[in-house]
Design a protein around this motif. Structure first.
Motif, PDB file in Angstrom:
ATOM      1  N   SER A   1     -35.315  10.039 -15.601  1.00  0.00           N
ATOM      2  CA  SER A   1     -35.125  11.535 -15.990  1.00  0.00           C
ATOM      3  C   SER A   1     -33.777  11.891 -16.283  1.00  0.00           C
ATOM      4  CB  SER A   1     -35.580  12.527 -14.836  1.00  0.00           C
ATOM      5  OG  SER A   1     -36.799  12.023 -14.353  1.00  0.00           O
ATOM      6  N   THR A   2     -32.886  10.995 -16.396  1.00  0.00           N
ATOM      7  CA  THR A   2     -31.470  11.291 -16.538  1.00  0.00           C
ATOM      8  C   THR A   2     -31.189  11.820 -18.042  1.00  0.00           C
ATOM      9  OG1 THR A   2     -30.714   9.625 -14.878  1.00  0.00           O
ATOM     10  CG2 THR A   2     -29.077  10.407 -16.608  1.00  0.00           C
ATOM     11  N   GLY A   3     -30.882  12.860 -17.972  1.00  0.00           N
ATOM     12  CA  GLY A   3     -30.498  13.448 -19.656  1.00  0.00           C
ATOM     13  C   GLY A   3     -29.298  13.124 -20.165  1.00  0.00           C
ATOM     14  N   ALA A   4     -28.075  13.326 -19.267  1.00  0.00           N
ATOM     15  CA  ALA A   4     -26.798  13.003 -19.692  1.00  0.00           C
ATOM     16  C   ALA A   4     -25.841  13.004 -18.594  1.00  0.00           C
ATOM     17  CB  ALA A   4     -26.411  14.248 -20.522  1.00  0.00           C
ATOM     18  N   ILE A   5     -24.763  12.544 -18.645  1.00  0.00           N
ATOM     19  CA  ILE A   5     -23.560  12.268 -17.472  1.00  0.00           C
ATOM     20  C   ILE A   5     -22.509  13.146 -18.179  1.00  0.00           C
ATOM     21  CG2 ILE A   5     -22.033  10.951 -16.310  1.00  0.00           C
ATOM     22  CD1 ILE A   5     -23.762   8.366 -16.859  1.00  0.00           C
ATOM     23  N   MET A   6     -22.011  14.182 -17.291  1.00  0.00           N
ATOM     24  CA  MET A   6     -20.886  15.057 -17.875  1.00  0.00           C
ATOM     25  C   MET A   6     -19.739  14.721 -16.856  1.00  0.00           C
ATOM     26  SD  MET A   6     -21.002  18.845 -18.999  1.00  0.00           S
ATOM     27  CE  MET A   6     -21.067  19.942 -17.684  1.00  0.00           C
ATOM     28  N   LYS A   7     -18.510  14.492 -17.478  1.00  0.00           N
ATOM     29  CA  LYS A   7     -17.213  14.566 -16.905  1.00  0.00           C
ATOM     30  C   LYS A   7     -16.776  15.932 -17.271  1.00  0.00           C
ATOM     31  CE  LYS A   7     -13.382  11.471 -15.597  1.00  0.00           C
ATOM     32  NZ  LYS A   7     -13.458  11.723 -14.264  1.00  0.00           N
ATOM     33  N   VAL A   8     -16.219  16.325 -16.109  1.00  0.00           N
ATOM     34  CA  VAL A   8     -15.532  17.892 -16.140  1.00  0.00           C
ATOM     35  C   VAL A   8     -13.904  17.813 -15.784  1.00  0.00           C
ATOM     36  CG1 VAL A   8     -15.546  20.197 -15.538  1.00  0.00           C
ATOM     37  CG2 VAL A   8     -17.821  19.019 -15.593  1.00  0.00           C
ATOM     38  N   HIS A   9     -13.030  18.208 -16.541  1.00  0.00           N
ATOM     39  CA  HIS A   9     -11.835  18.285 -16.283  1.00  0.00           C
ATOM     40  C   HIS A   9     -11.605  19.340 -15.039  1.00  0.00           C
ATOM     41  CE1 HIS A   9      -7.682  18.349 -16.033  1.00  0.00           C
ATOM     42  NE2 HIS A   9      -7.398  19.584 -16.851  1.00  0.00           N
ATOM     43  N   THR A  10     -10.930  18.959 -14.094  1.00  0.00           N
ATOM     44  CA  THR A  10     -10.975  20.036 -12.916  1.00  0.00           C
ATOM     45  C   THR A  10      -9.591  20.746 -13.143  1.00  0.00           C
ATOM     46  OG1 THR A  10      -9.475  18.481 -11.741  1.00  0.00           O
ATOM     47  CG2 THR A  10     -11.902  18.548 -11.306  1.00  0.00           C
ATOM     48  N   SER A  11      -9.840  21.782 -14.234  1.00  0.00           N
ATOM     49  CA  SER A  11      -8.652  22.522 -14.961  1.00  0.00           C
ATOM     50  C   SER A  11      -7.907  22.993 -13.775  1.00  0.00           C
ATOM     51  CB  SER A  11      -8.966  23.597 -15.722  1.00  0.00           C
ATOM     52  OG  SER A  11     -10.384  23.147 -16.111  1.00  0.00           O
ATOM     53  N   ASN A  12      -8.296  24.026 -12.734  1.00  0.00           N
ATOM     54  CA  ASN A  12      -7.698  25.024 -12.123  1.00  0.00           C
ATOM     55  C   ASN A  12      -7.190  24.361 -10.777  1.00  0.00           C
ATOM     56  OD1 ASN A  12     -10.081  25.126 -11.375  1.00  0.00           O
ATOM     57  ND2 ASN A  12     -10.404  27.163 -12.122  1.00  0.00           N
ATOM     58  N   TYR A  13      -7.368  23.297 -10.434  1.00  0.00           N
ATOM     59  CA  TYR A  13      -7.025  22.726  -9.291  1.00  0.00           C
ATOM     60  C   TYR A  13      -6.655  21.197  -9.186  1.00  0.00           C
ATOM     61  CZ  TYR A  13     -11.737  20.686  -8.267  1.00  0.00           C
ATOM     62  OH  TYR A  13     -12.840  19.951  -8.453  1.00  0.00           O
ATOM     63  N   ARG A  14      -6.362  20.717  -8.233  1.00  0.00           N
ATOM     64  CA  ARG A  14      -6.031  19.224  -8.093  1.00  0.00           C
ATOM     65  C   ARG A  14      -6.157  18.754  -6.655  1.00  0.00           C
ATOM     66  NH1 ARG A  14      -2.611  18.617 -11.803  1.00  0.00           N
ATOM     67  NH2 ARG A  14      -3.990  17.587 -13.090  1.00  0.00           N
ATOM     68  N   ILE A  15      -7.053  17.717  -6.483  1.00  0.00           N
ATOM     69  CA  ILE A  15      -7.170  17.121  -5.299  1.00  0.00           C
ATOM     70  C   ILE A  15      -6.261  15.943  -5.024  1.00  0.00           C
ATOM     71  CG2 ILE A  15      -8.916  15.947  -3.750  1.00  0.00           C
ATOM     72  CD1 ILE A  15     -10.956  17.145  -5.307  1.00  0.00           C
ATOM     73  N   GLY A  16      -5.449  16.091  -3.793  1.00  0.00           N
ATOM     74  CA  GLY A  16      -4.488  14.888  -3.696  1.00  0.00           C
ATOM     75  C   GLY A  16      -4.855  14.111  -2.847  1.00  0.00           C
ATOM     76  N   GLY A  17      -4.113  13.079  -2.243  1.00  0.00           N
ATOM     77  CA  GLY A  17      -4.042  12.108  -1.415  1.00  0.00           C
ATOM     78  C   GLY A  17      -5.243  11.035  -1.512  1.00  0.00           C
ATOM     79  N   PHE A  18      -5.950  10.559  -0.904  1.00  0.00           N
ATOM     80  CA  PHE A  18      -6.935   9.705  -0.871  1.00  0.00           C
ATOM     81  C   PHE A  18      -8.210   9.970  -1.939  1.00  0.00           C
ATOM     82  CE2 PHE A  18     -10.371   6.936   1.150  1.00  0.00           C
ATOM     83  CZ  PHE A  18     -10.164   5.799   0.521  1.00  0.00           C
ATOM     84  N   THR A  19      -7.595   9.660  -3.070  1.00  0.00           N
ATOM     85  CA  THR A  19      -8.618  10.324  -4.254  1.00  0.00           C
ATOM     86  C   THR A  19      -8.982   8.967  -5.005  1.00  0.00           C
ATOM     87  OG1 THR A  19      -6.927  10.866  -5.755  1.00  0.00           O
ATOM     88  CG2 THR A  19      -7.771  12.445  -4.340  1.00  0.00           C
ATOM     89  N   GLU A  20     -10.057   8.798  -5.876  1.00  0.00           N
ATOM     90  CA  GLU A  20     -10.439   8.057  -6.957  1.00  0.00           C
ATOM     91  C   GLU A  20     -11.364   8.715  -7.819  1.00  0.00           C
ATOM     92  OE1 GLU A  20     -11.420   4.176  -5.299  1.00  0.00           O
ATOM     93  OE2 GLU A  20     -12.265   3.484  -7.155  1.00  0.00           O
ATOM     94  N   ASP A  21     -11.215   8.439  -9.020  1.00  0.00           N
ATOM     95  CA  ASP A  21     -12.596   8.862  -9.797  1.00  0.00           C
ATOM     96  C   ASP A  21     -12.583   7.977 -10.699  1.00  0.00           C
ATOM     97  OD1 ASP A  21     -10.521   9.702 -11.398  1.00  0.00           O
ATOM     98  OD2 ASP A  21     -11.396  11.908 -11.815  1.00  0.00           O
ATOM     99  N   ALA A  22     -13.961   7.755 -11.384  1.00  0.00           N
ATOM    100  CA  ALA A  22     -14.364   6.784 -12.510  1.00  0.00           C
ATOM    101  C   ALA A  22     -13.634   7.213 -13.636  1.00  0.00           C
ATOM    102  CB  ALA A  22     -15.838   6.769 -12.514  1.00  0.00           C
ATOM    103  N   SER A  23     -13.115   6.421 -14.386  1.00  0.00           N
ATOM    104  CA  SER A  23     -12.443   6.978 -15.691  1.00  0.00           C
ATOM    105  C   SER A  23     -13.376   7.271 -16.813  1.00  0.00           C
ATOM    106  CB  SER A  23     -11.635   5.674 -16.427  1.00  0.00           C
ATOM    107  OG  SER A  23     -12.447   4.680 -16.713  1.00  0.00           O
ATOM    108  N   LEU A  24     -13.144   8.105 -17.675  1.00  0.00           N
ATOM    109  CA  LEU A  24     -14.153   8.469 -18.820  1.00  0.00           C
ATOM    110  C   LEU A  24     -14.486   7.193 -19.507  1.00  0.00           C
ATOM    111  CD1 LEU A  24     -15.525  10.634 -20.414  1.00  0.00           C
ATOM    112  CD2 LEU A  24     -13.516  10.636 -21.876  1.00  0.00           C
ATOM    113  N   GLY A  25     -13.469   6.194 -19.700  1.00  0.00           N
ATOM    114  CA  GLY A  25     -13.940   5.012 -20.195  1.00  0.00           C
ATOM    115  C   GLY A  25     -15.134   4.289 -19.624  1.00  0.00           C
ATOM    116  N   GLU A  26     -14.880   3.919 -18.420  1.00  0.00           N
ATOM    117  CA  GLU A  26     -16.053   3.460 -17.336  1.00  0.00           C
ATOM    118  C   GLU A  26     -17.354   4.261 -17.526  1.00  0.00           C
ATOM    119  OE1 GLU A  26     -14.478   1.559 -13.324  1.00  0.00           O
ATOM    120  OE2 GLU A  26     -13.742   3.649 -13.802  1.00  0.00           O
TER     121      GLU A  26
END
Ligand SMILES: *Cc1c(COP(=O)(O)O)cnc(C)c1O
Length: 469
Positions: A225-250
């Motif tokens: 049932s997956t229709g789409a994957i969306m990546k959203v730019h977290t415009s107004n805040y930033r999470i620091g420290g121990f973070t990781e996210d999948a790149s848009l390329g991946e």
């Protein structure tokens, strides 16, 4: 207690309703008031009725027993303010916030304003000159956006919120939409990603955690049932420290492999790094295009520097699907905005953005130039207002509108104070003055940042201060 008059009810005191003026009396009084005389009768009549109605309700609800002591003319002047002064009259932005949502985001330059004015009457909005047949209104921006962004197809709608909802609805209506838990942003007010997804008709599937989401989190969440994957730019805040996210390329690679469309909500829409080198961490459209998602979405009035719009760009079939969605028609741009966007895109294509788009100019103006303007403004204020304490201080300006939230742009501001008036009160008077001046209050000082001032604004600041002091 009032005496019983034999009817079982309290004896009537002086009837407070009778103390209310009649509509005709109010209108007659308004006729002798200089400000109200210019207000058209339907506006006055509506205001008078509204005021009297709320007075009657207050009496009825027991909030007012005595004849109301109201300055009706003042109430009428306040209620008809919209007629006597436009709420959209120009204001001076001395806040240093370049894309100030409260002050209309990107200020438009002369070329864009002229293009908008040029489209105001009849214009060939949706007609083909050659055949006289009905054409498409987004044909020109498409021809400009494709070479500018390097995409196969593009269009635009009312704003990025509309673009996002439209993209969600086009690809995931009645289906699942995958988003990282670290990207479920609230942009402001009622615009929260989970609500946008559900109103777009999709079921939100959250993956990963707030601080870490990896590509296998997305992969594991894929279903029939997956229709789409969306990546959203977290415009107004930033999470620091121990973070990781999948790149848009991946994510794009995963989407391709599994036949799932990928949508990138980029938010601010800085086209390339060199347009605003100071905004180091702001993602750019060029990188998103290089990664190759099916759709890229961003605002027209943030770092693109144009009027309000939502740009939709990407693969030919994806953009075509968006155009065919009936919601597209409900979100389409009017001719004025279309003309403004077209001119903004032309300016970008000519490489003249930092000169002809004030938002980009202001983001790039040098510290030494800001210092010059601050010094000049401070000199004039000291000269004109000996009672004012005036000083120049180093501080920071902001891009605003959720763009590069943690980037501080060095600036020099003029700080003013007046003994006997708090900074908050002085700032309030400036906001309510004519022209209105919006400034920052900090440390019980009023801060005027030259970054967001245009040259004629210096005169306006002086004039406004003269009136409020
Ligand atoms: C600003 C923003 C929006 C909303 O854009 P508007 O043009 O204001 O409707 C949506 N998504 C992101 C990531 C944003 O930064």
């Amino acid at each position: 207690m009032k005496a019983n008059n034999g009817t079982g009810r309290a004896a009537p005191g002086p009837n407070p309703f009778r103390a209310l003026p009649k509509i005709d009396e109010l209108l007659a009084a308004a006729g002798s008031d200089a400000a109200l005389r210019a207000v058209p009768r339907p506006v006055l009549l509506f205001a008078a009725r509204t005021i009297l109605k709320s007075e009657r309700e207050a009496i009825r609800d027991g909030k007012k027993a005595a004849p109301p002591a109201v300055d009706y003319l003042a109430a009428l002047r306040e209620a008809t303010e919209a007629f006597s002064q436009s709420s959209l009259a120009p204001v001076v932005n001395a806040t240093g916030v370049v894309l100030h949502t409260g002050l209309g985001r990107a200020p438009l330059g002369d070329r864009v304003v002229a293009a908008i004015a040029g489209a105001a009457r009849y214009c060939a909005l949706e007609i083909e000159a050659e055949s006289g047949a009905r054409g498409r209104r987004d044909q020109t921006i498409r021809q400009l956006l494709c070479p500018l962004l390097g995409v196969e197809d593009a269009t635009a709608v009312n704003n990025n919120a509309a673009a996002t909802m439209l993209a969600v609805n086009t690809f995931a209506n009645g289906r699942e939409l995958i988003i990282s838990r670290g990207e479920l942003v609230e942009i402001g007010g009622s615009y929260r990603m989970p609500a946008v997804v559900s109103r777009g008709g999709a079921r939100l599937v959250e993956v990963g955690t707030t601080n870490r989401t990896r590509i296998f989190d997305y992969e594991h969440a894929l279903t029939e049932s997956t229709g789409a994957i969306m990546k959203v730019h977290t415009s107004n805040y930033r999470i620091g420290g121990f973070t990781e996210d999948a790149s848009l390329g991946e994510i794009v690679e995963l989407g391709r492999r599994r036949g799932i469309p990928v949508i990138h909500d980029l938010g601010s829409g800085l086209l390339t790094k060199d347009l605003a080198p100071a905004l180091e961490r702001e993602p750019v459209v060029a990188d998103s295009v290089a990664a190759g998602p099916d759709l890229i979405l961003f605002s027209g009035d943030k770092l693109l520097g144009g009027p309000q719009a939502g740009i939709i760009a990407g693969r030919r079939d994806a953009v075509a699907a968006v155009r065919e969605n009936p919601m597209f028609r409900a979100m389409r741009l009017d001719k004025l905005i279309l003309a403004g966007i077209e001119e903004t895109l032309k300016i970008h294509l000519e490489g003249a953005a930092a000169r002809d788009l004030p938002a980009l100019y202001k983001l790039n103006v040098t510290k030494s130039r800001l210092e010059e303007v601050a010094t000049e403004l401070a000199r004039r204020l000291k000269h004109e207002f000996p009672a004012l304490t005036v000083d120049c201080r180093e501080t920071v300006s902001e891009a605003g509108s959720g763009s590069a939230p943690t980037t501080e742009l060095a600036t020099v501001s003029v700080v003013i104070a007046r003994s006997g008036i708090s900074a908050a009160e002085l700032a309030r008077r400036l906001r309510c003055g004519r022209p209105a001046v919006y400034a920052r209050v900090h440390d019980d000082l009023v801060w005027l940042d030259p970054r967001t001032l245009a040259p004629p604004d210096l005169d306006l600041v002086v004039r406004s201060l003269r009136a409020v002091l």
